[in-house]
Structure formats: C-alpha cells, structure tokens
Design a protein around this motif. Sequence first.
Motif, PDB file in Angstrom:
ATOM      1  N   UNK A   1       6.311  -6.005 -48.371  1.00  0.00           N
ATOM      2  CA  UNK A   1       5.540  -5.637 -47.195  1.00  0.00           C
ATOM      3  C   UNK A   1       6.238  -6.132 -45.934  1.00  0.00           C
ATOM      4  N   UNK A   2       5.980  -5.451 -44.852  1.00  0.00           N
ATOM      5  CA  UNK A   2       6.462  -5.884 -43.554  1.00  0.00           C
ATOM      6  C   UNK A   2       5.252  -5.924 -42.641  1.00  0.00           C
ATOM      7  N   UNK A   3       5.012  -7.061 -42.035  1.00  0.00           N
ATOM      8  CA  UNK A   3       3.865  -7.207 -41.158  1.00  0.00           C
ATOM      9  C   UNK A   3       4.347  -7.283 -39.716  1.00  0.00           C
ATOM     10  N   UNK A   4       3.770  -6.429 -38.886  1.00  0.00           N
ATOM     11  CA  UNK A   4       4.086  -6.415 -37.463  1.00  0.00           C
ATOM     12  C   UNK A   4       2.784  -6.299 -36.692  1.00  0.00           C
ATOM     13  N   UNK A   5       2.822  -6.719 -35.446  1.00  0.00           N
ATOM     14  CA  UNK A   5       1.642  -6.587 -34.588  1.00  0.00           C
ATOM     15  C   UNK A   5       1.727  -5.284 -33.814  1.00  0.00           C
ATOM     16  N   UNK A   6       0.595  -4.648 -33.663  1.00  0.00           N
ATOM     17  CA  UNK A   6       0.532  -3.409 -32.897  1.00  0.00           C
ATOM     18  C   UNK A   6      -0.617  -3.518 -31.906  1.00  0.00           C
ATOM     19  N   UNK A   7      -0.466  -2.858 -30.787  1.00  0.00           N
ATOM     20  CA  UNK A   7      -1.495  -2.899 -29.748  1.00  0.00           C
ATOM     21  C   UNK A   7      -2.725  -2.087 -30.141  1.00  0.00           C
TER      22      UNK A   7
END
Length: 74
Positions: A9-15
């Motif tokens: 998995x790759x976790x990123x923040x999104x607006x």
Amino acid sequence: MSCRKLWQDKEVRAASVAQGKRYAERWCAARVLEGLPLKGAVARLVDTGNPAPKPSRTEVQQQKRLDAIPNPKL
C-alpha cells in the motif's frame, strides 16, 4: 515505482476525496500499464464506454480497488 509489489500500500494525504481518487487512478495505471504514457494508461484503466480488448487480471483487480474508493458528494 516498479520496485513496489502489487500488494504493498501507499498512503498519501489528499485535500479531498476526488483528489485522492485521481491520485489512486494515476498510481494504479502507472503500476499496471507500465509501457503506456501515463495519460493514456489512466484513460484505458478508467474508461468504461469504449469496447476495448479484454483487460488483464491485474487491470480488473486495480479497477475493483478504484471502484471501492467512495465518490465525493457535491
């Protein structure tokens, strides 16, 4: 990107949810359809209107993951 395994998995923040979904589409397209340009790969992965060649098992799996992301209610 090719060093990641498909199950990682790759976790990123999104607006927003919409931005997160667009990022997920690009991420999946880049991993699954490595030989195509990114724009064409995303179009092929998310396009449901055109009759295209039968998608591979991996493409179907990625499409199911993208469909699981909730759509924003505007």
